[in-house]
Design a protein around this motif. Structure first.
Motif, PDB file in Angstrom:
ATOM      1  N   UNK A   1      -7.853  -7.423   5.290  1.00 44.31           N
ATOM      2  CA  UNK A   1      -8.600  -6.179   5.488  1.00 44.31           C
ATOM      3  C   UNK A   1      -7.680  -5.042   5.948  1.00 44.31           C
ATOM      4  N   UNK A   2      -6.722  -5.377   6.815  1.00 46.41           N
ATOM      5  CA  UNK A   2      -5.777  -4.374   7.277  1.00 46.41           C
ATOM      6  C   UNK A   2      -4.935  -3.857   6.108  1.00 46.41           C
ATOM      7  N   UNK A   3      -4.466  -4.791   5.260  1.00 43.14           N
ATOM      8  CA  UNK A   3      -3.646  -4.391   4.109  1.00 43.14           C
ATOM      9  C   UNK A   3      -4.459  -3.539   3.145  1.00 43.14           C
ATOM     10  N   UNK A   4      -5.730  -3.906   2.912  1.00 41.72           N
ATOM     11  CA  UNK A   4      -6.584  -3.100   2.022  1.00 41.72           C
ATOM     12  C   UNK A   4      -6.859  -1.719   2.616  1.00 41.72           C
ATOM     13  N   UNK A   5      -7.029  -1.670   3.915  1.00 42.25           N
ATOM     14  CA  UNK A   5      -7.280  -0.386   4.561  1.00 42.25           C
ATOM     15  C   UNK A   5      -6.048   0.518   4.453  1.00 42.25           C
ATOM     16  N   UNK A   6      -4.858  -0.034   4.666  1.00 38.63           N
ATOM     17  CA  UNK A   6      -3.629   0.751   4.564  1.00 38.63           C
ATOM     18  C   UNK A   6      -3.424   1.217   3.122  1.00 38.63           C
ATOM     19  N   UNK A   7      -3.693   0.321   2.175  1.00 37.39           N
ATOM     20  CA  UNK A   7      -3.537   0.698   0.757  1.00 37.39           C
ATOM     21  C   UNK A   7      -4.539   1.775   0.387  1.00 37.39           C
ATOM     22  N   UNK A   8      -5.758   1.719   0.941  1.00 38.48           N
ATOM     23  CA  UNK A   8      -6.785   2.727   0.648  1.00 38.48           C
ATOM     24  C   UNK A   8      -6.446   4.073   1.243  1.00 38.48           C
ATOM     25  N   UNK A   9      -5.727   4.048   2.327  1.00 39.00           N
ATOM     26  CA  UNK A   9      -5.341   5.303   2.952  1.00 39.00           C
ATOM     27  C   UNK A   9      -4.097   5.899   2.303  1.00 39.00           C
ATOM     28  N   UNK A  10      -3.562   5.154   1.374  1.00 38.43           N
ATOM     29  CA  UNK A  10      -2.412   5.677   0.653  1.00 38.43           C
ATOM     30  C   UNK A  10      -1.088   5.338   1.289  1.00 38.43           C
ATOM     31  N   UNK A  11      -1.094   4.611   2.373  1.00 39.08           N
ATOM     32  CA  UNK A  11       0.173   4.246   3.003  1.00 39.08           C
ATOM     33  C   UNK A  11       0.563   2.843   2.582  1.00 39.08           C
ATOM     34  N   UNK A  12       1.552   2.713   1.796  1.00 38.91           N
ATOM     35  CA  UNK A  12       1.962   1.391   1.331  1.00 38.91           C
ATOM     36  C   UNK A  12       3.338   1.045   1.828  1.00 38.91           C
ATOM     37  N   UNK A  13       3.699   1.547   2.981  1.00 43.98           N
ATOM     38  CA  UNK A  13       5.040   1.299   3.492  1.00 43.98           C
ATOM     39  C   UNK A  13       5.283  -0.168   3.802  1.00 43.98           C
ATOM     40  N   UNK A  14       6.552  -0.499   3.736  1.00 44.08           N
ATOM     41  CA  UNK A  14       6.956  -1.882   3.981  1.00 44.08           C
ATOM     42  C   UNK A  14       6.610  -2.360   5.383  1.00 44.08           C
ATOM     43  N   UNK A  15       6.650  -1.455   6.356  1.00 43.41           N
ATOM     44  CA  UNK A  15       6.345  -1.853   7.727  1.00 43.41           C
ATOM     45  C   UNK A  15       4.907  -2.321   7.851  1.00 43.41           C
ATOM     46  N   UNK A  16       3.994  -1.622   7.179  1.00 45.83           N
ATOM     47  CA  UNK A  16       2.580  -2.011   7.258  1.00 45.83           C
ATOM     48  C   UNK A  16       2.341  -3.356   6.575  1.00 45.83           C
ATOM     49  N   UNK A  17       3.035  -3.566   5.456  1.00 42.65           N
ATOM     50  CA  UNK A  17       2.891  -4.861   4.771  1.00 42.65           C
ATOM     51  C   UNK A  17       3.464  -6.004   5.612  1.00 42.65           C
ATOM     52  N   UNK A  18       4.564  -5.739   6.313  1.00 41.19           N
ATOM     53  CA  UNK A  18       5.140  -6.749   7.192  1.00 41.19           C
ATOM     54  C   UNK A  18       4.188  -7.084   8.329  1.00 41.19           C
ATOM     55  N   UNK A  19       3.542  -6.076   8.885  1.00 43.83           N
ATOM     56  CA  UNK A  19       2.567  -6.300   9.964  1.00 43.83           C
ATOM     57  C   UNK A  19       1.395  -7.114   9.436  1.00 43.83           C
TER      58      UNK A  19
END
Length: 197
Positions: free
Chosen positions: A153-171
């Motif tokens: 859900x966190x990854x989908x939320x970040x992708x929906x907000x347009x932020x696809x940075x590597x740091x967010x994916x690592x988290x």
């Protein structure tokens, strides 16, 4: 030096054994010894049960009959004591076998290599093990699935907000692993604890 006189019961038993020894004089030494040992054991066992020696000797029958029975081919059937039965072996405590350790390894270490497959395999192995309680298994499932779902859900939320940075994916990736690791460590602690019924 004086000795105490024998009790009447002891005298009866000794007289009987002496008569049996005399009646079995012509038997081979092994058979005679076996007969004497068996009769002595029979008397001792019954005396331990507080039976009257006169009754015990009456059940045995005359010494001549016992010796004659052995001459005819074997120990009289009423003298054959049942073989002592061994107490059932207590089940050995199971500190955890290979399957339990494999489940923990898949949950703790395998989750980094195969984030979905490894925890699922570890949970399936843990579920099939009798070593853990249903509550412990249920908690492991909830921790693992809960953290993976939260990470997704966190990854989908970040992708929906347009932020696809590597740091967010690592988290998100580490978040998916946390529940599986905590579940594996909890099962490890339970495995080292007392055996569950």
């Amino acid at each position: 030096m004086t000795t105490a006189p024998l009790a009447h019961a002891d005298t009866l038993v000794l007289d009987y054994l002496a008569a049996l020894w005399a009646a079995s004089e012509d038997l081979p030494p092994e058979s005679r010894d076996d007969l004497m040992r068996t009769v002595t054991g029979y008397i001792a066992l019954r005396q331990d049960l507080a039976d009257d020696p006169a009754l015990i000797l009456g059940r045995l029958g005359p010494p001549e009959h016992l010796a004659a029975a052995v001459r005819r081919g074997g120990m009289p059937t009423h003298l054959r004591l049942p073989a002592p039965t061994a107490a059932p072996a207590a089940p050995a405590p199971t500190p955890g076998g290979g399957a339990e350790h494999a489940a923990i390894a898949l949950l703790v270490g395998g989750t980094f290599l195969l984030p979905v497959v490894s925890p699922a395999a570890g949970l399936l192995i843990a579920t099939g093990s009798p070593r853990w309680t249903p509550a412990q298994k249920g908690a492991a499932w909830i921790l693992t699935i809960g953290s993976a779902t939260g990470a997704l859900l966190f990854a989908l939320m970040i992708a929906g907000l347009g932020g696809g940075g590597g740091l967010f994916l690592l988290v998100a990736y580490l978040g998916a692993c946390v529940g599986s690791i905590v579940a594996g460590l909890a099962l490890l602690v339970a495995l080292r604890g007392p055996t569950t019924p």
